[in-house]
Scaffold this active site. Structure first.
Site, PDB file in Angstrom:
ATOM      1  N   THR A   8     -14.475  -4.545   5.090  1.00 26.29           N
ATOM      2  CA  THR A   8     -13.505  -5.218   4.221  1.00 26.29           C
ATOM      3  C   THR A   8     -13.145  -6.571   4.808  1.00 26.29           C
ATOM      4  O   THR A   8     -13.201  -6.762   6.027  1.00 26.29           O
ATOM      5  CB  THR A   8     -12.215  -4.378   4.050  1.00 26.29           C
ATOM      6  OG1 THR A   8     -11.282  -5.113   3.240  1.00 26.29           O
ATOM      7  CG2 THR A   8     -11.524  -4.043   5.368  1.00 26.29           C
ATOM      8  N   LYS A  13      -5.754  -3.652   4.440  1.00 26.38           N
ATOM      9  CA  LYS A  13      -6.362  -2.354   4.123  1.00 26.38           C
ATOM     10  C   LYS A  13      -6.575  -1.541   5.406  1.00 26.38           C
ATOM     11  O   LYS A  13      -6.370  -0.337   5.427  1.00 26.38           O
ATOM     12  CB  LYS A  13      -7.711  -2.548   3.412  1.00 26.38           C
ATOM     13  CG  LYS A  13      -7.612  -3.073   1.998  1.00 26.38           C
ATOM     14  CD  LYS A  13      -8.991  -3.059   1.335  1.00 26.38           C
ATOM     15  CE  LYS A  13      -8.944  -3.474  -0.114  1.00 26.38           C
ATOM     16  NZ  LYS A  13     -10.271  -3.407  -0.767  1.00 26.38           N
ATOM     17  N   GLU A  37     -19.748  -7.138  -5.258  1.00 24.28           N
ATOM     18  CA  GLU A  37     -19.038  -6.122  -6.038  1.00 24.28           C
ATOM     19  C   GLU A  37     -19.652  -6.107  -7.426  1.00 24.28           C
ATOM     20  O   GLU A  37     -19.679  -7.133  -8.106  1.00 24.28           O
ATOM     21  CB  GLU A  37     -17.540  -6.446  -6.103  1.00 24.28           C
ATOM     22  CG  GLU A  37     -16.843  -6.112  -4.801  1.00 24.28           C
ATOM     23  CD  GLU A  37     -15.319  -6.239  -4.855  1.00 24.28           C
ATOM     24  OE1 GLU A  37     -14.771  -6.493  -5.948  1.00 24.28           O
ATOM     25  OE2 GLU A  37     -14.707  -6.097  -3.791  1.00 24.28           O
ATOM     26  N   ASP A  66     -12.358  -0.014  -2.859  1.00 24.94           N
ATOM     27  CA  ASP A  66     -12.081  -0.935  -3.960  1.00 24.94           C
ATOM     28  C   ASP A  66     -10.812  -0.452  -4.645  1.00 24.94           C
ATOM     29  O   ASP A  66     -10.616   0.751  -4.820  1.00 24.94           O
ATOM     30  CB  ASP A  66     -13.246  -0.981  -4.952  1.00 24.94           C
ATOM     31  CG  ASP A  66     -13.123  -2.209  -5.845  1.00 24.94           C
ATOM     32  OD1 ASP A  66     -13.092  -3.339  -5.307  1.00 24.94           O
ATOM     33  OD2 ASP A  66     -13.014  -2.047  -7.076  1.00 24.94           O
ATOM     34  N   SER A  67      -9.953  -1.411  -4.977  1.00 30.78           N
ATOM     35  CA  SER A  67      -8.667  -1.013  -5.539  1.00 30.78           C
ATOM     36  C   SER A  67      -8.212  -2.046  -6.541  1.00 30.78           C
ATOM     37  O   SER A  67      -8.773  -3.145  -6.625  1.00 30.78           O
ATOM     38  CB  SER A  67      -7.632  -0.867  -4.418  1.00 30.78           C
ATOM     39  OG  SER A  67      -7.710  -1.955  -3.528  1.00 30.78           O
ATOM     40  N   PHE A 142       1.070  -6.826   0.499  1.00 29.07           N
ATOM     41  CA  PHE A 142       0.180  -7.920   0.088  1.00 29.07           C
ATOM     42  C   PHE A 142      -0.032  -7.846  -1.415  1.00 29.07           C
ATOM     43  O   PHE A 142       0.467  -6.935  -2.089  1.00 29.07           O
ATOM     44  CB  PHE A 142      -1.158  -7.845   0.839  1.00 29.07           C
ATOM     45  CG  PHE A 142      -2.019  -6.660   0.487  1.00 29.07           C
ATOM     46  CD1 PHE A 142      -1.768  -5.407   1.049  1.00 29.07           C
ATOM     47  CD2 PHE A 142      -3.084  -6.769  -0.403  1.00 29.07           C
ATOM     48  CE1 PHE A 142      -2.551  -4.307   0.726  1.00 29.07           C
ATOM     49  CE2 PHE A 142      -3.885  -5.673  -0.730  1.00 29.07           C
ATOM     50  CZ  PHE A 142      -3.609  -4.442  -0.168  1.00 29.07           C
ATOM     51  N   GLY A 143      -0.788  -8.790  -1.926  1.00 26.47           N
ATOM     52  CA  GLY A 143      -1.217  -8.756  -3.335  1.00 26.47           C
ATOM     53  C   GLY A 143      -0.075  -8.548  -4.318  1.00 26.47           C
ATOM     54  O   GLY A 143       0.907  -9.293  -4.334  1.00 26.47           O
ATOM     55  N   ARG A 170      -3.731   4.017  -1.754  1.00 29.36           N
ATOM     56  CA  ARG A 170      -4.624   3.935  -0.584  1.00 29.36           C
ATOM     57  C   ARG A 170      -4.373   5.098   0.350  1.00 29.36           C
ATOM     58  O   ARG A 170      -5.303   5.695   0.883  1.00 29.36           O
ATOM     59  CB  ARG A 170      -4.404   2.591   0.124  1.00 29.36           C
ATOM     60  CG  ARG A 170      -5.329   2.342   1.305  1.00 29.36           C
ATOM     61  CD  ARG A 170      -5.400   0.884   1.683  1.00 29.36           C
ATOM     62  NE  ARG A 170      -5.892   0.087   0.575  1.00 29.36           N
ATOM     63  CZ  ARG A 170      -5.108  -0.677  -0.206  1.00 29.36           C
ATOM     64  NH1 ARG A 170      -3.831  -0.806   0.040  1.00 29.36           N
ATOM     65  NH2 ARG A 170      -5.613  -1.339  -1.233  1.00 29.36           N
TER      66      ARG A 170
HETATM   67  P1  ITT Z   1     -12.309  -6.356   0.193  1.00 32.74           P
HETATM   68  O1  ITT Z   1     -12.985  -6.287  -1.184  1.00 32.74           O
HETATM   69  O2  ITT Z   1     -12.977  -7.292   1.153  1.00 32.74           O
HETATM   70  O3  ITT Z   1     -12.082  -4.980   0.769  1.00 32.74           O
HETATM   71  P2  ITT Z   1     -10.046  -7.384  -1.344  1.00 32.74           P
HETATM   72  O4  ITT Z   1      -8.633  -7.702  -0.976  1.00 32.74           O
HETATM   73  O5  ITT Z   1     -10.848  -8.409  -2.102  1.00 32.74           O
HETATM   74  O6  ITT Z   1     -10.813  -6.954  -0.007  1.00 32.74           O
HETATM   75  P3  ITT Z   1     -10.485  -5.563  -3.564  1.00 32.74           P
HETATM   76  O7  ITT Z   1     -11.740  -6.226  -3.985  1.00 32.74           O
HETATM   77  O8  ITT Z   1     -10.440  -4.049  -3.513  1.00 32.74           O
HETATM   78  O9  ITT Z   1     -10.011  -6.025  -2.117  1.00 32.74           O
HETATM   79  O10 ITT Z   1      -9.336  -6.104  -4.484  1.00 32.74           O
HETATM   80  C1  ITT Z   1      -8.169  -5.431  -4.577  1.00 32.74           C
HETATM   81  C2  ITT Z   1      -7.120  -6.361  -5.103  1.00 32.74           C
HETATM   82  O11 ITT Z   1      -6.181  -5.532  -5.790  1.00 32.74           O
HETATM   83  C3  ITT Z   1      -6.376  -7.048  -3.977  1.00 32.74           C
HETATM   84  O12 ITT Z   1      -6.844  -8.322  -3.737  1.00 32.74           O
HETATM   85  C4  ITT Z   1      -4.967  -7.049  -4.512  1.00 32.74           C
HETATM   86  O13 ITT Z   1      -4.854  -8.141  -5.379  1.00 32.74           O
HETATM   87  C5  ITT Z   1      -4.903  -5.780  -5.356  1.00 32.74           C
HETATM   88  N1  ITT Z   1      -4.426  -4.631  -4.569  1.00 32.74           N
HETATM   89  C6  ITT Z   1      -5.156  -3.553  -4.168  1.00 32.74           C
HETATM   90  N2  ITT Z   1      -4.418  -2.712  -3.450  1.00 32.74           N
HETATM   91  C7  ITT Z   1      -3.210  -3.277  -3.370  1.00 32.74           C
HETATM   92  C8  ITT Z   1      -2.033  -2.914  -2.719  1.00 32.74           C
HETATM   93  O14 ITT Z   1      -1.955  -1.824  -1.981  1.00 32.74           O
HETATM   94  N3  ITT Z   1      -0.980  -3.706  -2.835  1.00 32.74           N
HETATM   95  C9  ITT Z   1      -1.039  -4.844  -3.557  1.00 32.74           C
HETATM   96  N4  ITT Z   1      -2.109  -5.284  -4.180  1.00 32.74           N
HETATM   97  C10 ITT Z   1      -3.209  -4.502  -4.090  1.00 32.74           C
END
Ligand code: ITT
Length: 182
Positions: A8, A13, A37, A66-67, A142-143, A170
């Site tokens: 990742t 994560k 992806e 993936d989330s 985050f996010g 998660r």
């Molecule tokens: P990797 O693919 O490299 O693992 P990423 O951050 O790009 O890292 P994803 O492709 O799985 O991960 O995208 C998931 C997105 O969904 C992430 O960027 C956040 O915007 C959101 N997300 C997922 N889980 C979250 C969480 O626990 N809290 C807040 N936002 C989340």
């Protein structure tokens, strides 16, 4: 147990997975190996293909995750495209899309894809239900954490990261994986 490799680019994560893993004596180690992806609405399929891809590169057991956030009033948008949408419009953009919307239901879904030493892939999923807040609140996580309020709470995940680590999508997915691998 030797650490489980977790491909990742997102260190949050790893932190969250280790919070869950420590109860089971399982440690996750980040490897930064970008993988394509696939375009699919299912995070489970994206995780499955990602795990296979990384395994074929490193020839070692590995997980990817993936989330995304799935918003009821937006027909589950942004879903598996959450990372892209976060970069493009962020939390202010999501709140704008929901202006005047009464139905604020949403869920986070996580899919852990695990590829074992023989190249066999298994997936483990977790979902947490809640709603989108009216304002951006909190500094943890985050996010989309500052706009997501889980069921039976009044605080966003970003305002209550301790709760997040107990009930998140998660946590549920990683816990299922830990129980499988132990
Ligand atoms: P990797 O693919 O490299 O693992 P990423 O951050 O790009 O890292 P994803 O492709 O799985 O991960 O995208 C998931 C997105 O969904 C992430 O960027 C956040 O915007 C959101 N997300 C997922 N889980 C979250 C969480 O626990 N809290 C807040 N936002 C989340």
């Amino acid at each position: 147990m030797t650490p489980i490799l977790f491909a990742t680019s997102n260190p949050h994560k790893i932190e969250e997975a280790n919070e869950t893993g420590k109860k089971h004596n399982i440690n996750f180690k980040q490897i930064e190996l970008p993988y394509p992806e696939i375009r699919d609405e299912s995070v489970e399929k994206v995780a499955r293909e990602g795990a296979k891809f990384v395994f074929n590169k490193i020839k070692k057991p590995v997980i990817v995750e993936d989330s995304g956030i799935f918003i009821d009033a937006l027909n589950n948008f942004p879903g598996s495209y959450s990372a892209f949408v976060e970069k493009k419009i962020g939390n202010p953009g999501i709140l704008k899309l929901l202006t005047g919307e009464k139905n604020r239901g949403a869920k986070f879904i996580s899919a852990v894809g695990f590829c074992d030493a023989k190249g066999i892939v298994k997936t483990f999923t977790g979902t947490v239900y809640g709603k989108i807040s009216n304002e951006i609140k909190g500094t943890g996580g985050f996010g989309y954490d500052p706009i997501f309020i889980p069921e039976n709470s009044e605080l966003t995940f970003a305002e209550n990261p301790e709760l997040k680590n107990k009930i998140s999508h998660r946590k549920i997915a990683v816990e299922k994986f830990c129980l499988f691998i132990m």
